[in-house]
Design a protein around this motif. Structure first.
Motif, PDB file in Angstrom:
ATOM      1  N   MET A  91       0.818  -1.222   0.000  1.00  0.00           N
ATOM      2  CA  MET A  91       0.000   0.000   0.000  1.00  0.00           C
ATOM      3  C   MET A  91       0.851   1.272   0.000  1.00  0.00           C
ATOM      4  O   MET A  91       0.367   2.353  -0.327  1.00  0.00           O
ATOM      5  CB  MET A  91      -0.917   0.021   1.227  1.00  0.00           C
ATOM      6  CG  MET A  91      -1.885  -1.153   1.327  1.00  0.00           C
ATOM      7  SD  MET A  91      -3.039  -1.255  -0.073  1.00  0.00           S
ATOM      8  CE  MET A  91      -2.292  -2.600  -1.011  1.00  0.00           C
ATOM      9  N   THR A 144      -8.726   3.892   3.856  1.00  0.00           N
ATOM     10  CA  THR A 144      -9.412   2.633   3.616  1.00  0.00           C
ATOM     11  C   THR A 144      -9.680   1.996   4.969  1.00  0.00           C
ATOM     12  O   THR A 144      -8.771   1.869   5.794  1.00  0.00           O
ATOM     13  CB  THR A 144      -8.560   1.685   2.765  1.00  0.00           C
ATOM     14  OG1 THR A 144      -8.305   2.294   1.497  1.00  0.00           O
ATOM     15  CG2 THR A 144      -9.278   0.362   2.540  1.00  0.00           C
ATOM     16  N   GLU A 145     -10.918   1.610   5.197  1.00  0.00           N
ATOM     17  CA  GLU A 145     -11.309   1.081   6.501  1.00  0.00           C
ATOM     18  C   GLU A 145     -11.280  -0.445   6.503  1.00  0.00           C
ATOM     19  O   GLU A 145     -11.775  -1.098   5.583  1.00  0.00           O
ATOM     20  CB  GLU A 145     -12.720   1.562   6.835  1.00  0.00           C
ATOM     21  CG  GLU A 145     -12.862   3.070   6.732  1.00  0.00           C
ATOM     22  CD  GLU A 145     -13.414   3.674   7.996  1.00  0.00           C
ATOM     23  OE1 GLU A 145     -13.128   3.131   9.080  1.00  0.00           O
ATOM     24  OE2 GLU A 145     -14.114   4.679   7.888  1.00  0.00           O
ATOM     25  N   TYR A 146     -10.713  -0.997   7.566  1.00  0.00           N
ATOM     26  CA  TYR A 146     -10.684  -2.440   7.791  1.00  0.00           C
ATOM     27  C   TYR A 146     -11.297  -2.668   9.174  1.00  0.00           C
ATOM     28  O   TYR A 146     -10.667  -2.393  10.189  1.00  0.00           O
ATOM     29  CB  TYR A 146      -9.263  -2.979   7.743  1.00  0.00           C
ATOM     30  CG  TYR A 146      -8.514  -2.641   6.465  1.00  0.00           C
ATOM     31  CD1 TYR A 146      -8.542  -3.508   5.375  1.00  0.00           C
ATOM     32  CD2 TYR A 146      -7.796  -1.462   6.349  1.00  0.00           C
ATOM     33  CE1 TYR A 146      -7.858  -3.209   4.198  1.00  0.00           C
ATOM     34  CE2 TYR A 146      -7.108  -1.151   5.178  1.00  0.00           C
ATOM     35  CZ  TYR A 146      -7.148  -2.023   4.106  1.00  0.00           C
ATOM     36  OH  TYR A 146      -6.473  -1.714   2.948  1.00  0.00           O
ATOM     37  N   LEU A 189      -4.450   3.634   5.940  1.00  0.00           N
ATOM     38  CA  LEU A 189      -5.127   2.465   6.486  1.00  0.00           C
ATOM     39  C   LEU A 189      -5.695   2.791   7.861  1.00  0.00           C
ATOM     40  O   LEU A 189      -4.966   3.255   8.746  1.00  0.00           O
ATOM     41  CB  LEU A 189      -4.159   1.282   6.630  1.00  0.00           C
ATOM     42  CG  LEU A 189      -3.673   0.562   5.369  1.00  0.00           C
ATOM     43  CD1 LEU A 189      -2.733   1.432   4.549  1.00  0.00           C
ATOM     44  CD2 LEU A 189      -2.951  -0.728   5.764  1.00  0.00           C
ATOM     45  N   ASN A 201     -12.067  10.641   4.147  1.00  0.00           N
ATOM     46  CA  ASN A 201     -12.364   9.516   3.260  1.00  0.00           C
ATOM     47  C   ASN A 201     -11.155   9.036   2.481  1.00  0.00           C
ATOM     48  O   ASN A 201     -11.266   8.146   1.644  1.00  0.00           O
ATOM     49  CB  ASN A 201     -13.494   9.878   2.293  1.00  0.00           C
ATOM     50  CG  ASN A 201     -13.155  11.099   1.446  1.00  0.00           C
ATOM     51  OD1 ASN A 201     -12.030  11.604   1.474  1.00  0.00           O
ATOM     52  ND2 ASN A 201     -14.126  11.588   0.696  1.00  0.00           N
ATOM     53  N   LYS A 234      -3.757   4.007  -1.824  1.00  0.00           N
ATOM     54  CA  LYS A 234      -4.265   3.204  -0.722  1.00  0.00           C
ATOM     55  C   LYS A 234      -3.345   3.244   0.484  1.00  0.00           C
ATOM     56  O   LYS A 234      -3.407   2.374   1.364  1.00  0.00           O
ATOM     57  CB  LYS A 234      -4.441   1.747  -1.180  1.00  0.00           C
ATOM     58  CG  LYS A 234      -5.490   1.541  -2.242  1.00  0.00           C
ATOM     59  CD  LYS A 234      -6.896   1.770  -1.692  1.00  0.00           C
ATOM     60  CE  LYS A 234      -7.962   1.417  -2.713  1.00  0.00           C
ATOM     61  NZ  LYS A 234      -9.326   1.622  -2.170  1.00  0.00           N
TER      62      LYS A 234
END
Length: 524
Positions: free
Chosen positions: A34, A215-217, A42, A212, A39
Motif C-alpha cells: 500500500m 481505507t477502513e478495515y 489504512l 475519506n 491506498k
C-alpha cells in the motif's frame, strides 16, 4: 532515536519474547504494498484485547530509522518476503498514542498543542541543520525535513478514536480533532504510509467525513487484513497442541468471530490468558467490566431486549449496519446499538445473512451478567436460577424443571408458543447454566429425525449425565418421551458412555402451564 519520532523496537521485542507469540508479520507485507499509493492510508478498527497496539509496535519496529530490527524479525514470516530489506528501518516514523496525550490534557486544544510540540521538539533535535520556514509549525516542518533529507514519513497512530469514547458528546472537540487529522494527513506527499488503529471506524460527522482518504478495515469488513484481526483456527490449534489444552473447549470459550477470508477467528487476549493460567475462564472482564455492556443493552429501543434474549438463547438476529455513525452516543434504533456491539467485540457479524450473534461462551457470560443485574423481571431471575433447573434435571425433579420453564417464559413477550422452536428458545434460557458443563446441540440429527436439544457433557464433566430434550405444545410430556424412544433420538449417542436422561416438556395453551417428565435411558 526518540519517543515519538523514530522510536526504538523495545515494545515489539517484548512481544516477540513473550511465552505466547503468534507471528502476524504478514501484515507488514500488505502495508508495503500500500505504501506510496492511493491506498496508503489504512484505518484498522478492532475491539479491545485484539492486538491493535502490538501491530502498531510491530510496524514501528520494522519501519523506524531509530533502530536496527533485522535480528528481531529474523525467523518471522516477513523475513522471507522479497521486499523485506527494501523497507526495513528506512523511514522517519512518527508514532502517536492518542490516549497518552488525551489523558494528560485538560482540553482538546491543549492535547493537540502538546502532541504537536512533542513531535516538533524531537524533529528539530534530529534535524538541526534543516532550513525551516516556520519551526513552530509541525506540518510545514515535516515538509521541510522531507525536502532536506528526501526521507519520507510513516505515521502510526494508536487509539486514534479514543476522543469519541472519552468526549462522547463534545462535538466541538471532536470536530477540532478531525480537522487536525485532515490537515495532518490529506494530500501530504511526504507521507508514504499512514496506519491508524482504534475501536471505531472513521466517524461520519458532517463535513468532517473528509477523512475519506482512509481505507477502513473493520469487524464488519476486514478485507485482506482478516488474517491479522485475531488468532485463526490453525494458529490456536498449534497453541493448544503446544500447551496440551483442549481445542474443543478453547473453541467453545473464545471462537465465534468469523470472516469469509479466513473462517474462525478467536479472541487473542483470552486465548493467551487461558494458556498462561492453564484453565478456561472469562478473561474479558480484566479489561472491561460487564457494566459497559449493560449501558447499551438497557437502552429502550423497540426490539432490542428481545434481540438480546434471542441471542443469549443461541439465535441470530438480522441487523442493518449501514446507518451507524461510528460514535458511541448517536443511536436511532436497535440496529445502531447492535452495530456498535459488533465493533466492541460483544457480537459477531454474518455478512452473508446480515445478522449478528453472540460469538462464544465467554461473551455470552457477559450478556448474562448484564441481564442479571438489570430490571428485566422474570428473565433476570430465570437466568440466575438456571443452576437450580439444571440440578433438578440431574436429580429427576420434574416439577422443579417445569417451574424453571415457566419462569423463563413469563417475560419473553415476543415468544408465541405455536411450535417447538419457540419452546426451545425458552428452555435455552431456563438451562443457560448447562453451557458450563455441556456442549449443546439444537436439532441434532439422531435416529429417524431431529432431537430438539441434546446436552453432551464436556470431557472434564464426564460424571454428569447426557440428556435429550423433546419439546411439545398442547400435547403431553409423556408423548414427548415416547417420541424420543420411537424415533431413536438416542441412536447418535451410542458411543457415549455414561448416564443418559430423556426429558419431555409440554406447554398447555389452555392452562398456560408447563409439565415435565424425566426418565433414565437404558441402552439395550
Amino acid at each position: 532515536m526518540g519517543v515519538y519520532l523514530n522510536p526504538d523496537n523495545e515494545k515489539f521485542f517484548q512481544a516477540v519474547n513473550s511465552d505466547v507469540y503468534v507471528d502476524k508479520t504478514g501484515l507488514i507485507a500488505h502495508a508495503n504494498k500500500m505504501m506510496r499509493t492511493l491506498k496508503k492510508y489504512l484505518c484498522v478498527s478492532r475491539p479491545r484485547r485484539f492486538g491493535k497496539s502490538i501491530a502498531a509496535d510491530m510496524l514501528t519496529a520494522y519501519y523506524s530509522k531509530g533502530c536496527d530490527s533485522r535480528e528481531l524479525f529474523a525467523g518471522l514470516q516477513i523475513a522471507e518476503n522479497e521486499n523485506f530489506e527494501k523497507h526495513l528501518n528506512q523511514y522517519n516514523v512518527v508514532f502517536l498514542n492518542i490516549q497518552e496525550f488525551l489523558s494528560r490534557s485538560g482540553s482538546m486544544g491543549e492535547m493537540l498543542a502538546n502532541m504537536k510540540h512533542a513531535v516538533l521538539w524531537e524533529l528539530l533535535e534530529e534535524y538541526p541543520d534543516c532550513r525551516y520556514y516556520n519551526n513552530t509549525d509541525l506540518i510545514r516542518s515535516m515538509q521541510d525535513v522531507y525536502q532536506y533529507t528526501k526521507c519520507p514519513f510513516i505515521i502510526i497512530m494508536d487509539e486514534w478514536d479514543c476522543i469519541f469514547r472519552v468526549h462522547r458528546s463534545d462535538k466541538e472537540a471532536q470536530g477540532q480533532y478531525l480537522d487536525f487529522l485532515r490537515d495532518f494527513f490529506k494530500d501530504k506527499g511526504y507521507i508514504y504510509l499512514a496506519y491508524m488503529t482504534g475501536i471505531l471506524p472513521v466517524k461520519k460527522y458532517g463535513t468532517h467525513s473528509a477523512l475519506n482518504m482512509f481505507t477502513e478495515y473493520s469487524m464488519l469488513e476486514p478485507g485482506p487484513l482478516a488474517p491479522y484481526v485475531g488468532f485463526t483456527e490453525g494458529e490456536v490449534a498449534g497453541l493448544c497442541q503446544r500447551y496440551d489444552m483442549d481445542m474443543a473447549e478453547m473453541k467453545n470459550w473464545y471462537d465465534g468471530y468469523w470472516f469469509e477470508e479466513v473462517g474462525s477467528v478467536y479472541s487473542p487476549r483470552s486465548v493467551v490468558s487461558s494458556l498462561e493460567f492453564r484453565r478456561f475462564n472469562s478473561y474479558w472482564n480484566q479489561t472491561e467490566t460487564f457494566e459497559a455492556l449493560q449501558i447499551y443493552i438497557d437502552m429502550n429501543f423497540e426490539g432490542l431486549r428481545d434481540n438480546v434474549l434471542s441471542m443469549i438463547a443461541g439465535e441470530r438476529v438480522p441487523v442493518n449496519t449501514g446507518n451507524f455513525t461510528n460514535d458511541m452516543v448517536t443511536f436511532r434504533d436497535a440496529d445502531d446499538v447492535l452495530t456498535l456491539l459488533v465493533h466492541l467485540g460483544y457480537l459477531g457479524y454474518d455478512p452473508a445473512h446480515k445478522s449478528v450473534f453472540i460469538p462464544n461462551h465467554e461473551i455470552r457470560g457477559e450478556f448474562v451478567n448484564s441481564v442479571a443485574v438489570s430490571g428485566w423481571g422474570e428473565v433476570s431471575r430465570a437466568l440466575k436460577h438456571s443452576v437450580d433447573t439444571l440440578w433438578a434435571i440431574w436429580n429427576q425433579r420434574a416439577s422443579i424443571v417445569a417451574e424453571g420453564m415457566e419462569q423463563a417464559h413469563f417475560e419473553t413477550s415476543h415468544i408465541q408458543y405455536n411450535d417447538e422452536n419457540a419452546l426451545s428458545y425458552t428452555i435455552s434460557l431456563a438451562l443457560y447454566a448447562a453451557r458450563d458443563f455441556y456442549t449443546v446441540y439444537r436439532e441434532l440429527p439422531t435416529g429417524k429425525g431431529f432431537a430438539d436439544m441434546v446436552y453432551v457433557p464436556k470431557k472434564r464433566f464426564g460424571d454428569k449425565p447426557a440428556f435429550v430434550v423433546e419439546l411439545k405444545w398442547d400435547k403431553s410430556a409423556e408423548g414427548a418421551i415416547a417420541q424420543i424412544r420411537q424415533r431413536q433420538y438416542c441412536k447418535s449417542l451410542e458411543d457415549y458412555v455414561g448416564n443418559l436422561l430423556l426429558v419431555g416438556v409440554n406447554y398447555d395453551k389452555a392452562t398456560r402451564a408447563h409439565t415435565c417428565v424425566i426418565e433414565e435411558y437404558r441402552k439395550e
